[in-house]
Structures are given as structure tokens and as C-alpha cells.
Design an enzyme around this catalytic site. Structure first.
Site, PDB file in Angstrom:
ATOM      1  N   GLU A 105       1.283  -8.734   1.837  1.00  0.00           N
ATOM      2  CA  GLU A 105       1.152  -9.983   2.858  1.00  0.00           C
ATOM      3  C   GLU A 105       1.299 -11.202   2.213  1.00  0.00           C
ATOM      4  O   GLU A 105       2.127 -12.054   2.926  1.00  0.00           O
ATOM      5  CB  GLU A 105      -0.335  -9.777   3.668  1.00  0.00           C
ATOM      6  CG  GLU A 105      -0.463  -8.537   4.354  1.00  0.00           C
ATOM      7  CD  GLU A 105      -1.845  -8.645   5.219  1.00  0.00           C
ATOM      8  OE1 GLU A 105      -2.017  -8.463   6.268  1.00  0.00           O
ATOM      9  OE2 GLU A 105      -2.866  -8.468   4.173  1.00  0.00           O
ATOM     10  N   GLU A 125      -4.463  -0.371   3.944  1.00  0.00           N
ATOM     11  CA  GLU A 125      -5.751  -0.656   4.365  1.00  0.00           C
ATOM     12  C   GLU A 125      -6.341   0.305   5.394  1.00  0.00           C
ATOM     13  O   GLU A 125      -7.701   0.264   5.395  1.00  0.00           O
ATOM     14  CB  GLU A 125      -5.547  -2.003   5.145  1.00  0.00           C
ATOM     15  CG  GLU A 125      -5.556  -3.278   4.238  1.00  0.00           C
ATOM     16  CD  GLU A 125      -3.913  -3.605   4.093  1.00  0.00           C
ATOM     17  OE1 GLU A 125      -3.628  -4.837   3.509  1.00  0.00           O
ATOM     18  OE2 GLU A 125      -3.194  -2.577   4.086  1.00  0.00           O
TER      19      GLU A 125
END
Length: 479
Positions: A105, A125
Site C-alpha cells: 500500500e 490481510e
């Protein structure tokens, strides 16, 4: 505390360098340091472009697991990524090793991504009951489309550099083995107009793809209907096509916090921590490393050990001699005898009749009915001997849990086998007894064995965790 993010100018390129070993995790000090270094670079009149890179064997491999379950500390990662993307100077991310979770990210917030060969990227995640919460569900679809983003985010798989390039996650692969050289080269190419920097968040929103959303939802309903976070991932990615980046990020944050509040997130993170060091024997002192092992008899495990031995300094043989330090003994009457001076490790399946201490061995290696995780039980061995054997198995890439006196795995297997209609409840009851008897070094080892070898639901964390939670809830509601 020593700074873990540094800024230095190389001619007309400012370099932001993360140095937070072993995996440059995105702890509070790194997040704060990134913003401080970014400000230095933006205020440096001599720097025309910026490079973000990391020292060591990898780029940012994800969040700092020590912060799991703790209150968030400013700056939170979405703010860091937004500040990077808003840089008024071209910002190049150089990826090597892995760029995972928050690490990817961060890279998506930069204006250009160059990777070294062998790099892998991903947003795993979902495996911890979460979703990418720093813009991953909004920026990745702008690069790869809704369908590919859904596949990558709901599976959590690692993507090799070649595939990442073809998908559009990264902009280039640089053949150099030096991140700094790759970053400086890309930055100069951008300044000279040979390459184009772009802000991912300003790219056109991906086209809505209701067919892909329906297909991935149907797959998840068939494969993991009991899980919470994969379906929230679908909702977040769907939002990337709807009302612009700001609204998509707001929806992502809302769904991320819902995952954080889910009991499944706590269970999956418990299972994650349980797998970190189950081979360690508490209070074991120093012991000589085992470098000469004999494999006596035939067993499928032996083939795996032989395949991995070439990557280690461990010598494996089927003919023990005076230099042999330990023997792994399968049940085969035709096998050579283990020398009396060797550490004897007998193999036994979890469903075998009899107790491990019936075997003429210092250690018993209990093999599971499914999966690859094994259990090393100390019968007559010292803590140092058990640790040496466990370390040798780990060096041979064999996942192992250590225990003492009797097998945790066998006891859990017997309990589950005796109650086929309610295996989970049976394992939960057995787990409490095993902990009380002191057979485990860590109660999380019971959970790990049940999840990996006996199919206990991972999102519950394990039978001992679940039984403890149930007992705690019962005591709180009792009059």
C-alpha cells in the site's frame, strides 16, 4: 531510539531509506520517520525527485505484529500513504524481497514502482481476518481492474514480479541487484521524460464489474462461507467503482474497522502468533547443533528431509556410524540399529496404539493424519537435546511443535475420533486437560496442532483459545 528512516541526497535525487530490521515492518517509528523524511525531501531545494527504498533483504513486509491489538498511534498508515501520494516531487518506490500488506500500500501511494528480480508483492490481510486498510482496495483496482483486484485481495496470494508487471501493479523490473541504483535510474529517467510518473489515486476509477463481483462472491460462499473478512473485501473493492477515491477510502475504512471488531480477526491473529516459534523449548541452554543425522527405515517424511538437506549443512545418511549424532527411526525391522551413543528419535503416527514412552527413544516425532506439521515429544531427553533436534528439523524446513511427556497431537486426535459428530467440542475439552497436565510448553501449541493437523477452524484460533473464551464468558454470566 535510533532513527529507522533516513534521508540523504544523491546529486539531484533525494533518497528516503527505511532501516528497520529484520523485515522493515511499518511500526509507529517507521510511519513517523517516513513523514519526517518526506518533509526533508520536499524542503530540499536540491532534490528534483525522491526515491523510497529499504535496507536489508526486503522492502516493507507488512505491519509491525507487535502493534496488533493495540490502540492505533498517529500517524496511522492511511495518512502516511496519502501524504506520499500528495508529494509535489516525483516519488519512486524500489521494491525487493517482498512488498506485502501495508508495504504494498505504501508503494501504491508512490508515483512509480520499480522492482528487482525475485520480488513478490501481495495484500495478505484477509489471512488475518482483515482487509487492506490503507487504500489497497481502492488503488489496486485502479491499476489492475476489479476482477484481478478481487482475486488478489480475497486470496491474499503473493504475486511474483513478472506477473505484477504484466498486471500493472509495478511499472518496471530492473535487473540490478542494488535497490539504490534501480531507484536512482528510474528517478533520472522520469526527470528526463523517458518514463512517466503517475498518481494511482488520480487514475480513472475502474469500470464496475458486477459479473466479477458475483463470481467471486459465489466462490467464497462455496469455499469459506463462515469467514467474515473476504466478503468485506468484496464490498470494499466494489466501492472503488462508485463514488470517487475519497468516498471509496471512507468505505474501506468503515469495513476495515468492522473486520477489526470481528472475533474472527482475533482468532486468526492468535493462530498467526501460535505459528511463530513453536519449535522453541523454554529454558533450553546452549547445545551443539546436530549436523549428522541418520534416517532409519522408510517414511514419507524422510523424502522431504532429504529433498531439503542440500540447502543446509546437515548430512543425512541411512547408515549410521560413530560420527552420527541422532537417528530418526521409522518402524522398519530391516533398518540398521541406532548406535548407543546417538540421540534416538522414534517416529509414531498420531493414531498409533500405545504411548510414546513405550518406545525405546529419548524423543518421539509424532506425525499427523493430514498436513505437514509434526510434534517432537520429549520422553527422556533433556531440554537441550530436544531443542537441538527441533532446530535441526527446522533447518531442514520441517515445521515442528515441541512438547513433553505425551503427545498433544495424539490426545487431540483420540478425542476428535471418539466424537466424530462434534470434533471441535471434543478437542476443546481435551485441550483444557492437556494444559492442566502440563504437557505443552505453550497453550498456543495445542491450538496450532489442532488447526494445522486436525482441521480445527482457523478463524476460531484453536480449541484451547475457544474453550478458554467459553469458560470466561460462562463465568461472567453466572450468578
Amino acid at each position: 531510539m535510533t532513527a529507522c528512516v533516513h534521508y540523504q541526497r544523491h546529486d539531484d535525487i533525494g533518497v528516503i531509506r527505511i532501516d528497520n530490521p529484520p523485515v522493515n515492518a511499518l511500526g509507529h517509528a517507521v510511519r513517523s520517520g517516513l513523514l519526517d523524511a518526506l518533509d526533508q525531501g520536499l524542503n530540499d531545494d536540491g532534490a528534483r525527485a525522491l526515491v523510497l527504498m529499504a535496507n536489508g533483504r526486503t522492502f516493507i513486509a507488512g505491519a509491525d505484529i507487535r502493534e496488533f491489538g493495540q490502540p492505533p498511534r498517529q500517524p496511522i498508515l492511511p495518512e502516511v500513504v496519502a501524504r506520499l501520494e500528495a508529494s509535489t516531487k516525483p516519488l519512486v518506490a524500489v521494491l525487493h524481497g517482498t512488498a506485502l500488506g501495508g508495504g504494498l500500500e505504501v508503494a501504491l501511494g508512490c508515483h512509480y514502482r520499480v522492482a528487482l528480480p525475485g520480488t513478490r508483492v501481495g495484500l495478505p490481510e484477509v489471512n488475518l481476518g482483515l482487509l487492506p486498510g490503507a487504500g489497497g482496495t481502492q488503488r489496486l483496482p485502479r491499476l489492475v481492474g476489479v476482477d484481478s483486484a478481487l482475486e488478489l485481495i480475497t486470496s491474499g496470494r503473493f504475486v511474483p514480479a513478472d506477473e505484477a508487471l504484466s498486471l500493472g501493479i509495478i511499472d518496471a523490473i530492473d535487473a540490478t541487484d542494488a535497490p539504490l541504483d534501480a531507484g536512482l535510474g528510474a528517478a533520472h529517467a522520469i526527470l528526463e521524460g523517458q518514463r512517466t510518473a503517475r498518481l494511482t489515486g488520480e487514475l480513472r476509477a475502474p469500470a464496475a464489474d458486477p459479473g466479477a463481483i458475483a463470481r467471486h462472491r459465489a466462490r467464497l460462499e462455496a469455499e469459506v462461507p463462515e469467514l467474515f473478512s473476504p466478503f468485506r473485501c468484496i464490498e470494499a473493492v466494489a466501492a472503488s467503482s462508485e463514488d470517487g477515491l475519497a468516498e471509496g477510502l471512507r468505505r474501506e475504512r468503515e469495513l476495515f474497522l468492522a473486520c477489526m471488531d470481528s472475533p474472527q480477526r482475533a482468532g486468526l491473529i492468535h493462530a498467526f502468533f501460535a505459528a511463530r516459534a513453536p519449535h522453541r523449548v523454554p529454558d533450553a541452554g546452549e547445545s551443539p547443533a546436530l549436523s549428522r543425522l541418520a534416517l532409519l527405515g522408510e517414511h514419507p517424511l524422510f523424502e522431504r528431509l532429504r529433498d531439503n538437506a542440500g540447502r543446509t549443512d546437515i548430512e543425512l545418511t541411512d547408515r549410521p556410524d560413530d560420527s552420527t549424532q541422532a537417528c530418526l527411526i521409522a518402524s522398519d525391522d530391516a533398518a540398521p540399529a541406532c548406535p548407543a551413543t546417538c540421540l534416538r528419535i522414534a517416529l509414531q503416527p498420531a493414531d498409533a496404539d500405545g504411548q510414546p514412552d513405550d518406545l525405546n527413544a529419548e524423543l518421539v516425532l509424532v506425525t499427523p493424519p493430514q498436513g505437514a506439521l509434526v510434534e517432537l515429544v520429549a520422553i527422556r531427553a533433556s531440554a537441550e537435546q530436544q531443542q537441538a533436534a527441533a532446530a535441526a528439523l527446522k533447518a531442514l524446513r520441517q515445521a515442528v511443535v515441541v512438547s513433553r511427556r505425551d503427545s498433544l497431537l495424539a490426545a487431540l486426535y483420540r478425542a476428535a475420533d471418539a466424537s466424530p459428530d462434534d470434533r471441535c467440542t471434543a478437542m476443546e475439552a481435551a485441550s483444557l486437560a492437556l494444559a492442566e497436565q502440563g504437557r505443552c510448553y505453550r497453550t498456543s501449541d495445542i491450538d496450532l496442532l489442532a488447526v494445522e493437523a486436525l482441521g480445527y477452524p482457523r478463524h476460531l484460533g484453536g480449541p484451547h483459545r475457544q474453550a478458554t473464551l467459553t469458560a470466561s464468558a460462562s463465568s461472567e454470566t453466572s450468578p
